[in-house]
Design a protein around this motif. Sequence first.
Motif, PDB file in Angstrom:
ATOM      1  N   LYS A   3     -21.434   2.185 -18.721  1.00 50.37           N
ATOM      2  CA  LYS A   3     -21.649   2.519 -20.157  1.00 50.37           C
ATOM      3  C   LYS A   3     -20.654   3.602 -20.806  1.00 50.37           C
ATOM      4  N   ASN A   4     -20.506   4.633 -20.032  1.00 53.04           N
ATOM      5  CA  ASN A   4     -19.578   5.577 -20.512  1.00 53.04           C
ATOM      6  C   ASN A   4     -18.122   5.031 -20.885  1.00 53.04           C
ATOM      7  N   ARG A   5     -17.697   4.108 -20.088  1.00 51.09           N
ATOM      8  CA  ARG A   5     -16.483   3.375 -20.222  1.00 51.09           C
ATOM      9  C   ARG A   5     -16.373   2.632 -21.568  1.00 51.09           C
ATOM     10  N   GLN A   6     -17.507   1.840 -21.715  1.00 52.38           N
ATOM     11  CA  GLN A   6     -17.834   1.168 -22.881  1.00 52.38           C
ATOM     12  C   GLN A   6     -17.661   2.064 -23.989  1.00 52.38           C
ATOM     13  N   TYR A   7     -18.216   3.178 -24.163  1.00 52.39           N
ATOM     14  CA  TYR A   7     -18.145   4.237 -24.968  1.00 52.39           C
ATOM     15  C   TYR A   7     -16.799   4.664 -25.360  1.00 52.39           C
ATOM     16  N   ILE A  34     -13.931   3.068 -24.725  1.00 50.16           N
ATOM     17  CA  ILE A  34     -13.273   2.149 -25.074  1.00 50.16           C
ATOM     18  C   ILE A  34     -13.359   1.853 -26.620  1.00 50.16           C
ATOM     19  N   LEU A  35     -14.420   1.861 -27.162  1.00 54.55           N
ATOM     20  CA  LEU A  35     -14.945   1.955 -28.506  1.00 54.55           C
ATOM     21  C   LEU A  35     -14.327   2.995 -29.314  1.00 54.55           C
ATOM     22  N   ILE A  36     -14.611   4.177 -28.765  1.00 53.73           N
ATOM     23  CA  ILE A  36     -13.963   5.233 -29.505  1.00 53.73           C
ATOM     24  C   ILE A  36     -12.345   5.057 -29.670  1.00 53.73           C
ATOM     25  N   THR A  68     -10.683   2.307 -29.636  1.00 53.22           N
ATOM     26  CA  THR A  68     -10.431   1.332 -30.819  1.00 53.22           C
ATOM     27  C   THR A  68     -10.538   1.681 -32.118  1.00 53.22           C
ATOM     28  N   MET A  69     -11.514   2.615 -32.160  1.00 54.94           N
ATOM     29  CA  MET A  69     -11.822   3.316 -33.699  1.00 54.94           C
ATOM     30  C   MET A  69     -10.370   4.198 -34.049  1.00 54.94           C
TER      31      MET A  69
END
Length: 252
Positions: A53-57, A59-61, A63-64
């Motif tokens: 879940k932290n990895r997904q966060y 990657i999202l950050i 990308t932004m």
Amino acid sequence: MAQYPDKRRIALNWFVKLNVLSLGRGGWRILYSALQNQKSLTKAKRNLPNMRKNRQYIILILTMLMLINIGCQTDSNQKKKQDQQDTIKSASTAKPAYKTISEKTILGMSCGEPIVSQEFSYEALAFDIAKADTNEIKSLFLDRVIIKNEKEVTEEGLPYYPYDFTDGTNKIILLSNDTSYYIEDAEIVNDRIRLNKKISIGMKKDVFLDLLKVKNIRCDTITVKNEELTFESIYIFKDTKLQQIKMGSIVE
């Protein structure tokens, strides 16, 4: 856990004690390390969903942040492009180094400072000779004119053939390319040459200065250049009257 008889339980306890004692200091370290690794592995397995879940966060950050950086670069590039366009526009609309006669009257110019005027530099003759033929150019002279077209040599040793028009007193020397003539040199000393209708040999200096919209020039030699600064006409006055006009290309 299964229940063992007392004898078997005693035997099993002695077996474990003997094996533990036989490990020694190094064995204990290995056993302790194995137990710790087993605990870490168990903990890692438990935390695996949170790590994903932290990895997904993350990657999202990231990308932004990349999108924001690209947007900033785009805005910066657009601003630089606009600045370049403004610079080019400013340069294309910049005024020439010298004042032109279309501007307001110039006061107190120095003798060495030329004036820019297409009308009173290259267009000082009665018409533009660029597209004229030799007969039309001869019509600039009010007296009989002689034309010479003899070979000349430049300083670099290259041959050329100027057209030399003269009436014995005034002269106009032209060069030609494939399509037109242009003035290389000219010297006009009397009123037997047709000039721009606004000027004439013998005209008053103050009248000429009014045409140029210039005041208070005390010198008797006034240089007028074309807008491209490639050609000049030099007006020479004596006793406040125009005595001579010299014309020619400017060689840098």
